[in-house]
Each structure stands twice: as C-alpha cells, then as structure tokens.
Design a protein around this motif. Structure first.
Motif, PDB file in Angstrom:
ATOM      1  N   ILE A  79     -57.998 -15.495 -15.241  1.00 26.45           N
ATOM      2  CA  ILE A  79     -59.083 -14.598 -15.780  1.00 26.45           C
ATOM      3  C   ILE A  79     -59.933 -15.481 -16.523  1.00 26.45           C
ATOM      4  O   ILE A  79     -61.103 -15.714 -16.216  1.00 26.45           O
ATOM      5  CB  ILE A  79     -58.814 -13.339 -16.500  1.00 26.45           C
ATOM      6  CG1 ILE A  79     -58.258 -12.148 -15.547  1.00 26.45           C
ATOM      7  CG2 ILE A  79     -59.913 -12.700 -17.112  1.00 26.45           C
ATOM      8  CD1 ILE A  79     -57.913 -10.840 -16.352  1.00 26.45           C
ATOM      9  N   ARG A  80     -59.185 -16.118 -17.630  1.00 29.21           N
ATOM     10  CA  ARG A  80     -60.023 -17.029 -18.390  1.00 29.21           C
ATOM     11  C   ARG A  80     -60.625 -18.196 -17.774  1.00 29.21           C
ATOM     12  O   ARG A  80     -61.737 -18.593 -17.966  1.00 29.21           O
ATOM     13  CB  ARG A  80     -59.097 -17.534 -19.517  1.00 29.21           C
ATOM     14  CG  ARG A  80     -59.618 -18.289 -20.585  1.00 29.21           C
ATOM     15  CD  ARG A  80     -58.606 -18.849 -21.958  1.00 29.21           C
ATOM     16  NE  ARG A  80     -57.966 -19.980 -21.298  1.00 29.21           N
ATOM     17  CZ  ARG A  80     -56.746 -20.286 -21.869  1.00 29.21           C
ATOM     18  NH1 ARG A  80     -56.198 -19.502 -22.633  1.00 29.21           N
ATOM     19  NH2 ARG A  80     -56.293 -21.149 -21.728  1.00 29.21           N
ATOM     20  N   THR A  81     -59.860 -18.671 -16.834  1.00 33.33           N
ATOM     21  CA  THR A  81     -60.392 -20.204 -16.196  1.00 33.33           C
ATOM     22  C   THR A  81     -61.338 -19.747 -15.062  1.00 33.33           C
ATOM     23  O   THR A  81     -62.291 -20.646 -14.781  1.00 33.33           O
ATOM     24  CB  THR A  81     -59.354 -20.974 -15.786  1.00 33.33           C
ATOM     25  OG1 THR A  81     -58.516 -20.294 -14.818  1.00 33.33           O
ATOM     26  CG2 THR A  81     -58.445 -21.628 -16.887  1.00 33.33           C
TER      27      THR A  81
ATOM     28  N   VAL B 222     -61.480 -25.027 -26.102  1.00 35.73           N
ATOM     29  CA  VAL B 222     -61.412 -24.404 -27.473  1.00 35.73           C
ATOM     30  C   VAL B 222     -59.990 -23.437 -27.169  1.00 35.73           C
ATOM     31  O   VAL B 222     -59.149 -23.650 -27.992  1.00 35.73           O
ATOM     32  CB  VAL B 222     -62.461 -23.657 -28.005  1.00 35.73           C
ATOM     33  CG1 VAL B 222     -61.874 -22.523 -29.286  1.00 35.73           C
ATOM     34  CG2 VAL B 222     -63.585 -24.402 -28.482  1.00 35.73           C
ATOM     35  N   ALA B 223     -60.049 -22.636 -26.194  1.00 36.76           N
ATOM     36  CA  ALA B 223     -58.780 -21.840 -25.921  1.00 36.76           C
ATOM     37  C   ALA B 223     -57.609 -22.918 -25.710  1.00 36.76           C
ATOM     38  O   ALA B 223     -56.484 -22.645 -25.993  1.00 36.76           O
ATOM     39  CB  ALA B 223     -59.081 -21.124 -24.702  1.00 36.76           C
TER      40      ALA B 223
ATOM     41  N   ALA C  62     -61.511  -8.800 -23.834  1.00 32.21           N
ATOM     42  CA  ALA C  62     -62.976  -8.427 -24.708  1.00 32.21           C
ATOM     43  C   ALA C  62     -64.108  -9.308 -24.329  1.00 32.21           C
ATOM     44  O   ALA C  62     -65.278  -8.973 -24.818  1.00 32.21           O
ATOM     45  CB  ALA C  62     -62.237  -8.516 -26.111  1.00 32.21           C
ATOM     46  N   VAL C  63     -63.945 -10.447 -23.875  1.00 35.63           N
ATOM     47  CA  VAL C  63     -65.219 -11.388 -23.563  1.00 35.63           C
ATOM     48  C   VAL C  63     -66.383 -10.820 -22.834  1.00 35.63           C
ATOM     49  O   VAL C  63     -67.222 -11.149 -23.042  1.00 35.63           O
ATOM     50  CB  VAL C  63     -64.672 -12.647 -23.177  1.00 35.63           C
ATOM     51  CG1 VAL C  63     -65.642 -13.600 -22.456  1.00 35.63           C
ATOM     52  CG2 VAL C  63     -63.672 -13.509 -24.061  1.00 35.63           C
TER      53      VAL C  63
ATOM     54  N   VAL D 146     -58.099 -17.079 -30.175  1.00 37.00           N
ATOM     55  CA  VAL D 146     -56.982 -16.110 -30.335  1.00 37.00           C
ATOM     56  C   VAL D 146     -56.384 -16.212 -28.995  1.00 37.00           C
ATOM     57  O   VAL D 146     -54.998 -16.137 -28.802  1.00 37.00           O
ATOM     58  CB  VAL D 146     -57.634 -14.720 -30.605  1.00 37.00           C
ATOM     59  CG1 VAL D 146     -56.355 -13.749 -30.409  1.00 37.00           C
ATOM     60  CG2 VAL D 146     -58.185 -14.766 -32.179  1.00 37.00           C
ATOM     61  N   ASN D 147     -57.033 -16.093 -27.892  1.00 36.01           N
ATOM     62  CA  ASN D 147     -56.168 -16.023 -26.525  1.00 36.01           C
ATOM     63  C   ASN D 147     -55.634 -17.243 -26.357  1.00 36.01           C
ATOM     64  O   ASN D 147     -54.522 -17.354 -25.814  1.00 36.01           O
ATOM     65  CB  ASN D 147     -57.508 -15.991 -25.355  1.00 36.01           C
ATOM     66  CG  ASN D 147     -56.792 -15.898 -24.087  1.00 36.01           C
ATOM     67  OD1 ASN D 147     -56.811 -16.700 -23.217  1.00 36.01           O
ATOM     68  ND2 ASN D 147     -56.437 -14.651 -23.731  1.00 36.01           N
ATOM     69  N   GLY D 148     -56.157 -18.415 -26.586  1.00 36.11           N
ATOM     70  CA  GLY D 148     -55.422 -19.682 -26.501  1.00 36.11           C
ATOM     71  C   GLY D 148     -53.937 -19.958 -27.211  1.00 36.11           C
ATOM     72  O   GLY D 148     -53.091 -20.306 -26.639  1.00 36.11           O
ATOM     73  N   PHE D 149     -54.241 -19.357 -28.439  1.00 35.68           N
ATOM     74  CA  PHE D 149     -52.894 -19.303 -29.318  1.00 35.68           C
ATOM     75  C   PHE D 149     -51.870 -18.631 -28.617  1.00 35.68           C
ATOM     76  O   PHE D 149     -50.885 -18.928 -28.774  1.00 35.68           O
ATOM     77  CB  PHE D 149     -53.398 -19.068 -30.969  1.00 35.68           C
ATOM     78  CG  PHE D 149     -52.294 -19.485 -31.681  1.00 35.68           C
ATOM     79  CD1 PHE D 149     -52.286 -20.516 -32.551  1.00 35.68           C
ATOM     80  CD2 PHE D 149     -51.225 -18.512 -32.019  1.00 35.68           C
ATOM     81  CE1 PHE D 149     -51.570 -20.884 -33.487  1.00 35.68           C
ATOM     82  CE2 PHE D 149     -50.397 -18.794 -33.073  1.00 35.68           C
ATOM     83  CZ  PHE D 149     -50.256 -20.165 -33.831  1.00 35.68           C
TER      84      PHE D 149
END
Length: 433
Positions: A233-235, A258-259, A296-297, A313-316
């Motif tokens: 989803i992120r990428t 950043v993530a 949330a994005v 937050v998501n990456g961590f």
C-alpha cells in the motif's frame, strides 16, 4: 586469520547484495502505477500492471525454494538478477500496457529468485550452538542493510524520473539488476549436504503443506502476508492517492524514503524487543500500528509535516516485520529445508502483492480510491488481531524449540528415510587479487 577474513568478506558481500536488491526493487515499484496513468491508463489498468508482478512468483516461490535447497543460492542469485535485467529492458521499450504487464511478470520472477536466495542465507545458523538472541541480532543487522536499500530506492527512482523521465529510471533499474548479476557471481556458497535420494522439486508442494501444519509457521505466513500488504500500500498506492491530492512526485518519493529510513533506525531495537516482549505482543504492535498509519495517509490533509510523521511511524513499526518473520521462520523450520521455508514466506509475500492490487482494482470500480483504503485497512486490522491471537495460542499449546532450526514435533516436515540432517551452509568469498 583466513576464515575470519573470509567470513567478514562474505558478510560485506551479503550486505551489498541486500542494499542493491532492495534499492532496485523499491525504486521501480512506486513508478508503475503513475507510469500507467501517465500513459492514459485507468486505475484498474494500473492495478492490473501492479498485480502482474506477483502472479507467477505466487506459483513459483515454493519450487524455487526447493531448488535453492538442492543447488545452493549462487545460481538463483545470478539467474534472478539476469531476469530482473531482462524485465527492465522490456520496460524501456515503448510497448504500452501489454509491455508493462509482461515486464512486471518477468521482473516478479527475477526478484523472487534473488530474495529467496538472500533470506535463505540469512536465516541459516552461523554456528551449531548459535543462541536465539545472537541470531536475532544477526537478522537485525542483515535487515538494517536491506532497509538502507529501501531508503535509497524510492528517492532514486522518483528523482531520476523527475529529471530524465520514466525511461531513465527504467534504465537505472536495469543497470542495478546487472550489478546484482556481477555480485552474485562473486559469491561462493557451499551447497547443503543431502542424501543419496534428494526430494524431487515437484514434491515440494507436499513438503510445504506439511510445514504449514506447524501452527507457528502458518501464523508466521499470515503475519508476513499482512506486513507485505501494508508495505505494498505504501509503495504502490500512496503515489496514486497522494498524486490525486496534488502532492508532487518528488515529494512522494521523499516520503517513501522517510518511511524506509525510519525502518532503518528501528532495526537495532528488534533484538531488545524480542528479549523483552512476547512474540505475539510484538506482532500485534507491528501490524496494528503499521496498518493504521498506512491507511491514515488517505484521510488526513496533504500537509507535508503530517505526511512525514505518518511515514516515519509506519516505517518504524514495519521495520520490525522483516526480521520478526525471518526469526519466527528460523525458529520453526529445519536448516536443510530453509530454502523451502523461504519459498513459503515468499509465496505469502507475493500473494500479498497479488491480492492487494486485486482488492484495490475491484474496490476502485465501486468506491473512490480513498474508500478502498478504508476497506482494506479494516481487513488489515481484523487480520492483525486474529494473527496475534493465533500466535499467542500457538505459543501456549506448543513447546518452543531450544535451538534455531528445530521444528515442534510431530508436525515437522517429514524427513526422507535414511536422510541425515543437512549441515548449515557456509558462505565464503574467494580471495582473489
């Protein structure tokens, strides 16, 4: 001195392979959806192109894992890198949507071969008496280098596309794939010891089914699947939803980096978390926090600082997922079947990269893209709670093996009659001038 020097050289080479692989993979994935849309395609066609990446790998991951156990990892590394380069070359050609779909199918097989090989090497014990905490620290270090590649890739891909166009990014991707071929040729890996009658590759599906009957293995696959849905989803879909919100492409690439950088920062904390928290607690925190932050994005205002916080937050949180699932797989599968276990994990991962675009493609025909984010996010939360509960229940009902590579009896994959357990594979690098 020579064995120590060879061991350090092997560690460095494995780290460089991991950085290069993930830089190439993560620079390309965020470009495919916007590239299809820029060529006049629809969101459904973009989802088709994204899903084609995972169709063949979902079917081939288990046989490729079995081949890794039979042949060792070097052949799979070289062939995988070459296949990635071929797929990148197809992307450079002006073939339209069919060319993009075909290239993604080819690239999916290539990336699968490389990744199965890398995680097979990473999860094999470095010593017969390696303690779980030492193993977890080693996996965290390995994942740290992978996160470095994940941090570099998105900014590299979108930055090159911003300056030189999509074709320039595809050329850079092809070049990185050829670098993987060269690095793979430099690796010398001892093949695992096997008996006089090795298991046929076509029987690997039956062996994999036996392995999945171990509750902890099955739960690990679900966790890996859910984590890859979040990552995909992120990428793949953050570029689409943020593009609709008017966020420039270079800023999207920066947010993805950043993530990935936050995942890099989180990796050293993984051994500490595993030592202090229950596995099920770690799994629940990772999946819930990463799922909420990735969805949330789509619902918050496109303010740069807010998007950056969510990305961090998501990456961590998601940075724990990779070493966590590798550690769980290493705990509950035998060393001489680690390639098969890696193939199982890759099947779950590629299945996520197939199911995710399919879900978004179907939902986007009924609801807006933001609505699709909400539906998929709800399914992720349900999966997170269910997998956390299942892992907790499995931990209570079984005895955790005392040594890495052990399997809880009697659900362990069946051993061939007269077949001795395989010795751990050792990775060495030849001393050449």
């Amino acid at each position: 001195m020579r064995p120590a020097r060879a061991g350090r050289s092997a560690t460095v080479l494995l780290a460089v392979l991991g950085v290069t692989y993930w830089a190439a993979h993560t620079m390309l994935r965020p470009l495919i959806g916007p590239y299809v849309l820029a060529g006049g395609g629809s969101e459904q066609q973009a989802s088709l192109a994204l899903a084609s990446f995972a169709i063949l790998p979902t079917l081939l991951a288990i046989p490729l894992g079995a081949l890794t156990d039979r042949w060792g990892v070097r052949t799979l590394l070289v062939v995988g890198g070459a296949t990635m380069a071929v797929g990148g070359g197809v992307l450079v050609l002006p073939l339209g949507l069919p060319g993009v779909v075909a290239s993604q199918a080819v690239i999916g097989v290539g990336t699968l071969a490389v990744w199965v090989s890398l995680q097979t090497v990473a999860t094999l014990p470095q010593a017969a008496d390696e303690a779980p905490r030492a193993r977890n620290a080693r996996l965290a270090t390995f994942s740290l280098f992978l996160a470095a590649g994940q941090a570099v890739g998105p900014a590299l891909g979108t930055g090159v596309a911003e300056v030189g166009g999509y074709a320039a990014s595809f050329v850079v991707y092809t070049a990185l794939s050829l670098v993987l071929v060269g690095l793979g040729l430099a690796v010398r890996v001892e093949r695992p010891t096997r008996g006089p009658a090795p298991v046929p590759v076509l029987r690997s599906f039956r062996d994999a089914a036996a392995m999945v009957r171990v509750p902890a293995v099955a739960t690990t696959l679900v966790v890996s699947f859910a984590a890859l849905v979040v990552l995909d989803i992120r990428t793949a879909y953050h570029p689409l939803v943020l593009g609709q919100a008017g966020v420039p492409q270079w800023q999207v690439g920066l947010l993805l980096s950043v993530a990935a950088a936050a995942a890099f920062v989180s990796r050293p904390f993984f051994p500490l978390a595993m030592a202090r928290l229950r596995e099920s607690t770690t799994v629940g925190l990772v999946l819930v926090v990463s799922s909420v932050s990735v969805v949330a994005v789509a619902f918050v205002p496109p303010v740069p600082w807010l998007l950056a916080v969510l990305a961090a937050v998501n990456g961590f949180a998601l940075g724990f997922a990779q070493p966590l699932t590798l550690a769980l797989m290493a705990d509950h599968t035998p060393a001489d079947r680690r390639g098969l276990a890696s193939g199982l994990r890759s099947t779950a991962n590629r299945g996520a990269q197939l199911a995710n675009p399919a879900a978004f493609g179907l939902l986007s025909g009924v609801v807006p893209l933001v609505g699709a984010f909400g539906v998929v996010g709800g399914a992720l939360l349900v999966t997170s709670v269910a997998s956390t509960w299942a892992l907790h229940r499995a931990a209570r009902s079984t005895t955790v093996p005392s040594a890495p590579g052990a399997v809880v009896p009697p659900a362990a994959p069946r051993q061939e009659p007269g077949r001795a357990p395989a010795a751990p594979a050792a990775v060495t690098v030849p001393d050449t001038a």
